[in-house]
Design a protein around this motif. Structure first.
Motif, PDB file in Angstrom:
ATOM      1  N   HIS A 399      33.750  -8.788 -30.772  1.00 30.40           N
ATOM      2  CA  HIS A 399      33.944  -8.640 -32.212  1.00 30.40           C
ATOM      3  C   HIS A 399      34.684  -9.894 -32.667  1.00 30.40           C
ATOM      4  CE1 HIS A 399      38.030  -7.490 -31.238  1.00 30.40           C
ATOM      5  NE2 HIS A 399      37.644  -6.354 -30.654  1.00 30.40           N
ATOM      6  N   LYS A 446      29.768  -9.021 -33.199  1.00 31.39           N
ATOM      7  CA  LYS A 446      29.653  -7.706 -33.838  1.00 31.39           C
ATOM      8  C   LYS A 446      30.383  -7.654 -35.173  1.00 31.39           C
ATOM      9  CE  LYS A 446      31.420  -5.811 -30.101  1.00 31.39           C
ATOM     10  NZ  LYS A 446      31.846  -4.902 -29.010  1.00 31.39           N
ATOM     11  N   GLY A 447      29.863  -6.854 -36.059  1.00 27.94           N
ATOM     12  CA  GLY A 447      30.477  -6.647 -37.375  1.00 27.94           C
ATOM     13  C   GLY A 447      29.553  -5.767 -38.184  1.00 27.94           C
ATOM     14  N   ALA A 448      29.813  -5.665 -39.490  1.00 34.25           N
ATOM     15  CA  ALA A 448      28.909  -4.874 -40.333  1.00 34.25           C
ATOM     16  C   ALA A 448      27.502  -5.452 -40.237  1.00 34.25           C
ATOM     17  CB  ALA A 448      29.387  -4.892 -41.775  1.00 34.25           C
ATOM     18  N   THR A 450      25.580  -7.799 -37.502  1.00 34.54           N
ATOM     19  CA  THR A 450      25.796  -8.343 -36.157  1.00 34.54           C
ATOM     20  C   THR A 450      24.839  -9.504 -35.931  1.00 34.54           C
ATOM     21  OG1 THR A 450      26.664  -6.284 -35.263  1.00 34.54           O
ATOM     22  CG2 THR A 450      25.621  -7.767 -33.687  1.00 34.54           C
ATOM     23  N   PRO A 466      25.739   1.515 -40.582  1.00 28.17           N
ATOM     24  CA  PRO A 466      26.588   1.818 -41.739  1.00 28.17           C
ATOM     25  C   PRO A 466      28.043   1.603 -41.333  1.00 28.17           C
ATOM     26  CG  PRO A 466      25.977   3.846 -40.630  1.00 28.17           C
ATOM     27  CD  PRO A 466      25.321   2.725 -39.859  1.00 28.17           C
ATOM     28  N   ALA A 467      28.917   1.476 -42.322  1.00 31.74           N
ATOM     29  CA  ALA A 467      30.335   1.210 -41.995  1.00 31.74           C
ATOM     30  C   ALA A 467      30.929   2.338 -41.140  1.00 31.74           C
ATOM     31  CB  ALA A 467      31.136   1.009 -43.267  1.00 31.74           C
ATOM     32  N   ALA A 469      29.901   3.265 -38.536  1.00 35.08           N
ATOM     33  CA  ALA A 469      29.742   2.873 -37.124  1.00 35.08           C
ATOM     34  C   ALA A 469      30.977   2.159 -36.593  1.00 35.08           C
ATOM     35  CB  ALA A 469      28.518   1.978 -36.966  1.00 35.08           C
ATOM     36  N   GLY A 470      31.853   1.703 -37.493  1.00 34.35           N
ATOM     37  CA  GLY A 470      33.072   1.036 -37.050  1.00 34.35           C
ATOM     38  C   GLY A 470      34.093   2.065 -36.600  1.00 34.35           C
ATOM     39  N   THR A 471      33.853   2.640 -35.442  1.00 34.24           N
ATOM     40  CA  THR A 471      34.716   3.706 -34.925  1.00 34.24           C
ATOM     41  C   THR A 471      34.950   3.475 -33.436  1.00 34.24           C
ATOM     42  OG1 THR A 471      34.884   6.110 -34.676  1.00 34.24           O
ATOM     43  CG2 THR A 471      32.679   5.216 -34.592  1.00 34.24           C
ATOM     44  N   GLY A 475      31.503   0.196 -29.860  1.00 28.45           N
ATOM     45  CA  GLY A 475      31.135  -1.025 -29.137  1.00 28.45           C
ATOM     46  C   GLY A 475      30.763  -0.721 -27.689  1.00 28.45           C
ATOM     47  N   ASP A 476      31.390   0.303 -27.103  1.00 28.98           N
ATOM     48  CA  ASP A 476      31.036   0.697 -25.732  1.00 28.98           C
ATOM     49  C   ASP A 476      29.606   1.236 -25.702  1.00 28.98           C
ATOM     50  OD1 ASP A 476      33.697   0.111 -25.126  1.00 28.98           O
ATOM     51  OD2 ASP A 476      34.326   2.158 -25.589  1.00 28.98           O
ATOM     52  N   LEU A 478      27.254   0.377 -27.802  1.00 28.83           N
ATOM     53  CA  LEU A 478      26.366  -0.786 -27.943  1.00 28.83           C
ATOM     54  C   LEU A 478      26.201  -1.484 -26.593  1.00 28.83           C
ATOM     55  CD1 LEU A 478      24.756  -2.785 -29.745  1.00 28.83           C
ATOM     56  CD2 LEU A 478      26.871  -4.091 -29.980  1.00 28.83           C
ATOM     57  N   HIS A 516      21.177   0.537 -31.953  1.00 28.18           N
ATOM     58  CA  HIS A 516      22.554   1.015 -32.133  1.00 28.18           C
ATOM     59  C   HIS A 516      22.821   1.322 -33.606  1.00 28.18           C
ATOM     60  CE1 HIS A 516      26.940   0.181 -32.818  1.00 28.18           C
ATOM     61  NE2 HIS A 516      27.051   0.990 -31.784  1.00 28.18           N
TER      62      HIS A 516
HETATM   63  N1  LIG Z   1      31.972  -2.106 -41.234  1.00 29.31           N
HETATM   64  C1  LIG Z   1      31.073  -1.933 -40.268  1.00 29.31           C
HETATM   65  N2  LIG Z   1      29.801  -1.649 -40.584  1.00 29.31           N
HETATM   66  C2  LIG Z   1      28.886  -1.464 -39.618  1.00 29.31           C
HETATM   67  N3  LIG Z   1      29.153  -1.534 -38.291  1.00 29.31           N
HETATM   68  C3  LIG Z   1      30.394  -1.821 -37.922  1.00 29.31           C
HETATM   69  C4  LIG Z   1      31.429  -2.031 -38.876  1.00 29.31           C
HETATM   70  N4  LIG Z   1      32.562  -2.309 -38.198  1.00 29.31           N
HETATM   71  C5  LIG Z   1      32.254  -2.272 -36.878  1.00 29.31           C
HETATM   72  N5  LIG Z   1      30.944  -1.978 -36.710  1.00 29.31           N
HETATM   73  C6  LIG Z   1      30.232  -1.860 -35.426  1.00 29.31           C
HETATM   74  O1  LIG Z   1      30.941  -0.965 -34.572  1.00 29.31           O
HETATM   75  C7  LIG Z   1      31.008  -1.484 -33.251  1.00 29.31           C
HETATM   76  C8  LIG Z   1      32.487  -1.661 -32.893  1.00 29.31           C
HETATM   77  O2  LIG Z   1      32.632  -2.310 -31.660  1.00 29.31           O
HETATM   78  P1  LIG Z   1      34.061  -2.647 -31.053  1.00 29.31           P
HETATM   79  O3  LIG Z   1      34.886  -3.341 -32.073  1.00 29.31           O
HETATM   80  O4  LIG Z   1      33.827  -3.310 -29.754  1.00 29.31           O
HETATM   81  O5  LIG Z   1      34.690  -1.191 -30.853  1.00 29.31           O
HETATM   82  P2  LIG Z   1      35.193  -0.416 -29.541  1.00 29.31           P
HETATM   83  O6  LIG Z   1      35.877  -1.432 -28.705  1.00 29.31           O
HETATM   84  O7  LIG Z   1      36.123   0.633 -30.049  1.00 29.31           O
HETATM   85  O8  LIG Z   1      33.999   0.161 -28.890  1.00 29.31           O
HETATM   86  C9  LIG Z   1      30.194  -2.774 -33.250  1.00 29.31           C
HETATM   87  O9  LIG Z   1      28.876  -2.524 -32.843  1.00 29.31           O
HETATM   88  C10 LIG Z   1      30.211  -3.204 -34.720  1.00 29.31           C
HETATM   89  O10 LIG Z   1      29.071  -3.958 -35.066  1.00 29.31           O
END
Ligand SMILES: Nc1ncnc2c1ncn2[C@@H]1O[C@H](COP(=O)(O)OP(=O)(O)O)[C@@H](O)[C@H]1O
Ligand SMILES: NC(=O)C1=CN([C@@H]2O[C@H](COP(=O)(O)OP(=O)(O)OC[C@H]3O[C@@H](n4cnc5c(N)ncnc54)[C@H](O)[C@@H]3O)[C@@H](O)[C@H]2O)[C@@H](O)CC1
Length: 579
Positions: A399, A446-448, A450, A466-467, A469-471, A475-476, A478, A516
């Motif tokens: 990220h 990675k981000g909103a 990627t 969608p946002a 997904a930022g939970t 990322g694990d 993915l 993902h």
């Molecule tokens: N605002 C967002 N909108 C869409 N996807 C998001 C957003 N923020 C994070 N993500 C996605 O969520 C995932 C977060 O990965 P990461 O930061 O490695 O989290 P973790 O380490 O908790 O698994 C990534 O695939 C990223 O693209």
């Protein structure tokens, strides 16, 4: 596939087209697309009145498009104002607007930017659609005055209107009233002509203030800001007005759609078995994060790996096997490995295990996905490899924070003091490219949105997630998807007796990122395809997906939706028959 081209290339192609067309013919076509979009948005508001549109008009052809658009709308009985914010607006556009009964508002441009902006704000109050025709592809640098103040004030007005709407909505549970579509969309919608004013960078970076759009009607071909972050976060739904331009130069960026993913996806045939489908080896979890491996392994299994092998601490192995009894704890042959999720730098045993697998994969030229802890332990791990080179089939999944850390560590920045997370977020393509140049690996930033970048290749950018997904753990998931995709790609190459190329792997990794994001959409209760139908002008206003659509999800919900996302891609891809 959605392709974006450099603005200068598109402008050149448009000039060639305009040079051979009757006067303003191309401009009227562009304006027609803007007008059609506005009319659709107004129709979807279900108004008792005709609707009102205000165009903000700058001095170039972008303003010309806006003027012709309001002229067309006024002729279909929509009330229209055009605020002229340049001393020399497009003359024939102005004439057409005036002839059609558009009310031309001419603020005194010799007054302060604030006074001009207040005049604009007064005109905009109560309208349904604002057409942003201040600056298009001719914009250079940050917006100058009075545009900068106009945009700032209009943005503030839109935010206020949104707040008022929010308060009304919060009252509704007491009255039991559910707002209908028309009430929910009461805030004026912004339709940008070609590109939102203030967004002009070729790499998606944003300099200064800009006017975010709900819909961008773009002309000829997609500009970089339509797909590259962070600019792409402000374009809303993009609609392409096909002017018939032909562009032969390579794209600046690409996005895979469901059909492309369906084409790129490995599907098993009658002669396949678990080893030909790809064996993924996962090293994840540590005494500090014992259960990360569960998500990686389950995600890899649900993505269709023939087999998933797992190595981790004893308590984690138990957790993995109780959740995914299909996982295999014994070491053995594999086609791709995932190293790093939940890996603590303090867990020497695990780092040693990751290093050993990395050496095995490297020696056999197998793909490897490096995430989280493996990125933090970069020096320790990569220094063990011959020449200290990770190789072209390595996939790094940082990220922005991890990318900044790695870039700093590699001495990639020009400043002493290294690269910050904010710098990576401001120019993600620049820094992902830099990281790929420094390492030779495929970088998944990675981000909103990627980015998937490989040296010398056209970058992919995927916006599906969608946002929600930022939970934690997303990322694990993915990483698990990507190792399964990489194992399948390697297995397929082995079957064909060919070497897996970096370009092929990058494309499949982009497909994994699509899966993902799409699984996250499905888990959040959204339709699988993000409404960004760039090839259609006929998309309805309801299709403009508001921020916050859907519902909260947890990472395991994404895993559960992976098969459905793949099914959707395969249904959109080609039919496959034996032979
Ligand atoms: N605002 C967002 N909108 C869409 N996807 C998001 C957003 N923020 C994070 N993500 C996605 O969520 C995932 C977060 O990965 P990461 O930061 O490695 O989290 P973790 O380490 O908790 O698994 C990534 O695939 C990223 O693209
Ligand atoms: N080129 C073509 O053939 C076509 C162009 N079309 C439209 O024309 C647009 C391009 O037109 P132009 O080349 O006239 O350029 P623009 O209209 O995008 O911009 C030029 C104007 O903006 C001002 N400007 C530039 N940078 C600025 C800044 N940072 N702050 C404030 N003002 C700034 C300039 O002084 C000038 O008045 C496209 O975006 C599109 O909307 C369409 O009509 C289709 C055909």
């Amino acid at each position: 596939m959605i392709s974006a081209f450099d603005t200068a290339t598109i402008r050149q192609a448009e000039y060639d087209l305009v040079a051979h067309a009757p006067l303003d013919h191309v401009m009227k076509k562009a304006a027609g697309a803007v007008a059609e979009t506005c009319a659709q948005l107004i129709a979807a508001r279900d108004l008792a009145r005709a609707g009102r549109v205000v165009a903000l008009v700058g001095g170039g052809d972008n303003g010309g498009d806006a003027l012709y658009a309001v002229a067309m709308l006024a002729r279909s009985a929509i009330e229209c104002d055009a605020v002229i914010l340049h001393a020399e607006p497009h003359p024939r556009g102005c004439q057409a607007a005036e002839d059609a009964g558009v009310h031309l508002v001419r603020p005194d441009l010799s007054r302060s930017p604030r006074a001009v902006a207040q005049a604009v704000a007064r005109t905009v109050i109560g309208c349904d659609v604002i057409i942003d025709g201040l600056v298009g592809t001719g914009g250079r640098g940050a917006l100058r005055e009075p545009f900068a103040t106009v945009v700032t004030l209009v943005r503030a007005g839109l935010a206020d209107a949104g707040d008022r709407l929010g308060r009304t909505r919060r009252q509704s549970p007491q009255t039991g009233h559910r707002p209908g579509t028309s009430e929910r969309s009461r805030r004026p919608l912004v339709v940008a002509v070609d590109t939102p004013s203030g967004l002009g960078g070729e790499d998606g970076s944003v300099a200064g203030v800009h006017l975010p759009a709900d819909v961008t009607v773009t002309m000829g071909a997609l500009k970089p800001q339509a797909v590259l972050p962070p600019a792409s976060y402000s374009v809303g739904q993009v609609r392409l007005c096909d002017l018939g331009v032909t562009i032969s130069t390579p794209e600046r960026a690409r996005s895979l759609g469901a059909g492309d993913v369906g084409c790129a996806w490995s599907v098993p045939g009658p002669s396949d078995h678990k080893y030909t489908r790809g064996v993924a080896q996962v090293v994840a979890g540590s005494t500090e994060y014992p259960f990360t491996g569960v998500m990686c392994v389950e995600a890899a299994a649900r993505t269709g790996a023939g087999m998933v092998r797992y190595s981790g601490p004893a308590e984690a192995s138990l957790a993995v096997l109780s959740r995914v009894p299909e996982a295999v704890g014994a070491p053995g042959r594999f086609q791709a490995c995932l190293l790093g999720p939940g890996l603590s730098e303090r867990d020497d045993a695990r780092i040693e295990q990751a290093g050993e697998l990395m050496r095995t994969a490297h020696a056999a030229n197998l793909p490897m996905v490096l995430d989280a802890g493996a990125l933090r332990a970069w020096r320790r791990l990569v220094s063990q490899l011959p020449g200290g080179e990770i190789g072209p089939l390595a996939v790094l999944t940082p990220h922005a924070g991890e990318a900044a850390m790695l870039l700093t560590h590699l001495g990639a920045g020009s400043q002493r003091g290294g690269i910050s997370r904010a710098e990576v977020e401001a120019e993600p393509l620049r820094w992902a490219t830099r990281l790929t140049e420094c390492t030779g690996a495929i970088v998944v930033l990675k981000g909103a949105a990627t980015l998937i970048v490989a040296p010398g290749e056209i970058p992919y950018v995927q916006h599906q997630a969608p946002a929600w997904a930022g939970t934690a753990g997303s990322g694990d998931v993915l990483a698990g998807i990507l190792v399964a995709v990489a194992a399948a790609a390697q297995a397929q190459s082995e079957q064909a007796g060919a070497e897996l190329t970096q370009a092929d792997l990058a494309r499949r990794i982009a497909a994994g990122v699509w899966v993902h994001g799409t699984a996250a959409r499905l888990a959040a209760g959204l339709r699988p395809d993000r409404p960004a139908a760039v090839d259609a002008l006929s998309v309805q206003a309801e299709d403009v997906e508001p921020i916050g659509a859907g519902a909260p999800i947890i990472a395991t919900d994404i895993i559960a939706a992976v098969p459905q996302a793949i099914r959707h891609a395969l249904a959109a891809g080609p039919l496959r028959y034996a032979g």
